[in-house]
Design a protein around this motif. Structure first.
Motif, PDB file in Angstrom:
ATOM      1  N   GLN A   1       0.533  -0.987  -0.055  1.00  0.00           N
ATOM      2  CA  GLN A   1       0.325   0.244  -0.135  1.00  0.00           C
ATOM      3  C   GLN A   1       0.791   1.219   0.122  1.00  0.00           C
ATOM      4  OE1 GLN A   1      -2.823   0.352   3.155  1.00  0.00           O
ATOM      5  NE2 GLN A   1      -1.338   0.185   4.953  1.00  0.00           N
TER       6      GLN A   1
ATOM      7  N   ARG B   1      -3.881  -0.861  -1.720  1.00  0.00           N
ATOM      8  CA  ARG B   1      -5.266   0.268  -1.807  1.00  0.00           C
ATOM      9  C   ARG B   1      -3.570   1.989  -1.619  1.00  0.00           C
ATOM     10  NH1 ARG B   1      -7.143   0.917   4.038  1.00  0.00           N
ATOM     11  NH2 ARG B   1      -5.060   1.326   5.002  1.00  0.00           N
TER      12      ARG B   1
ATOM     13  N   ASP C   1      -7.985   0.234  -4.753  1.00  0.00           N
ATOM     14  CA  ASP C   1      -9.001   1.060  -3.431  1.00  0.00           C
ATOM     15  C   ASP C   1      -8.158   2.220  -3.213  1.00  0.00           C
ATOM     16  OD1 ASP C   1     -10.782  -0.960  -3.975  1.00  0.00           O
ATOM     17  OD2 ASP C   1      -9.928  -2.716  -2.499  1.00  0.00           O
ATOM     18  N   HIS C   2      -8.748   2.908  -2.685  1.00  0.00           N
ATOM     19  CA  HIS C   2      -8.708   4.124  -2.036  1.00  0.00           C
ATOM     20  C   HIS C   2      -9.226   4.670  -0.393  1.00  0.00           C
ATOM     21  CE1 HIS C   2     -11.754   5.479  -4.337  1.00  0.00           C
ATOM     22  NE2 HIS C   2     -12.460   6.465  -3.093  1.00  0.00           N
TER      23      HIS C   2
ATOM     24  N   ARG D   1      -6.845  -1.956   7.469  1.00  0.00           N
ATOM     25  CA  ARG D   1      -7.294  -2.385   5.816  1.00  0.00           C
ATOM     26  C   ARG D   1      -8.408  -2.319   5.168  1.00  0.00           C
ATOM     27  NH1 ARG D   1      -1.719  -3.488   3.477  1.00  0.00           N
ATOM     28  NH2 ARG D   1      -0.083  -3.086   4.500  1.00  0.00           N
TER      29      ARG D   1
ATOM     30  N   ARG E   1     -11.389   0.974   3.353  1.00  0.00           N
ATOM     31  CA  ARG E   1     -11.432   1.158   1.778  1.00  0.00           C
ATOM     32  C   ARG E   1     -12.195   1.950   0.777  1.00  0.00           C
ATOM     33  NH1 ARG E   1      -8.457  -3.319  -1.087  1.00  0.00           N
ATOM     34  NH2 ARG E   1      -7.970  -3.407   1.890  1.00  0.00           N
TER      35      ARG E   1
END
Length: 211
Positions: free
Chosen positions: A65, A103, A142-143, A189, A192
């Motif tokens: 990430q 992410r 994913d953010h 985690r 997202r």
């Protein structure tokens, strides 16, 4: 499970790296030049030298990430704002997607979606943040987008708010509280495709941001 921290030598980035390292989060600090390495090495933090205005793909190797907390800074012109706050952010999103990272966490700004309502000198910055956020939302990675209010150098309280309604209109947050919140998010985690305003407040970070 290593996080690449882009903008690691900034005021928020250094605090993120220090806190994350103390808490046992594997991180890699991306710095612009070898001259910036000493502080991180003294902390025992891994570094990689790469430039956001050049090829930085190798910095991602072994990371799953990425946190983007880079900025052109208050003493640069609109040209650097475009290159760092917008173009570099989109390139990081593309690289995260290309390398299959889990992410990307983006430090944006509160009210970035209303750049014309910002003070005139801040409008290019806010417009860049608005466009970078939109690009990240539409990307394949994913953010998490964090939107701090007006930044201060106050000490950390570990307590935040996620709306102006909670604060009675106070739009400030300390960089130290932003750093603590970001480190919390690094370890969460399952959070997202999520966006949040971040202000100094009364709630513990875990309560405010969810666990």
């Amino acid at each position: 499970m290593t996080t690449l921290v882009i903008g690691a030598n900034g005021q928020i980035g250094r605090q993120v790296c220090a806190i994350a390292h103390r808490q046992g989060h594997p991180i890699r600090a991306m710095i612009r030049s070898a001259e910036q390495r000493d502080w991180f090495e003294q902390q025992g933090i891994e570094t990689v030298v790469a430039d956001l205005e050049d090829d930085f793909a190798s910095a991602f190797e072994g990371c799953d990430q990425v946190l983007f907390t880079a900025g052109s800074g208050p003493n640069t012109g609109p040209d650097k704002t475009l290159l760092i706050d917008l173009y570099a952010a989109t390139r990081v999103a593309d690289e995260a997607s290309r390398q299959g990272l889990d992410r990307m966490l983006m430090v944006s700004a509160m009210r970035a979606e209303q750049p014309l309502q910002a003070p005139e000198k801040l409008r290019p910055y806010m417009a860049a943040k608005f466009a970078a956020d939109a690009y990240l939302r539409s990307s394949k990675v994913d953010h998490v987008i964090v939107k701090p209010g007006r930044l201060t150098d106050d000490d950390a309280t570990g307590r935040v708010a996620t709306s102006l309604d909670e604060t009675g209109g106070n739009n400030q947050i300390s960089r130290a509280n932003v750093a603590q919140a970001l480190v919390y998010l690094l370890g969460q985690r399952k959070i997202r495709n999520h966006e949040t305003v971040l202000l100094d407040g009364e709630r513990e970070i875990a309560e405010a941001l969810g666990d």
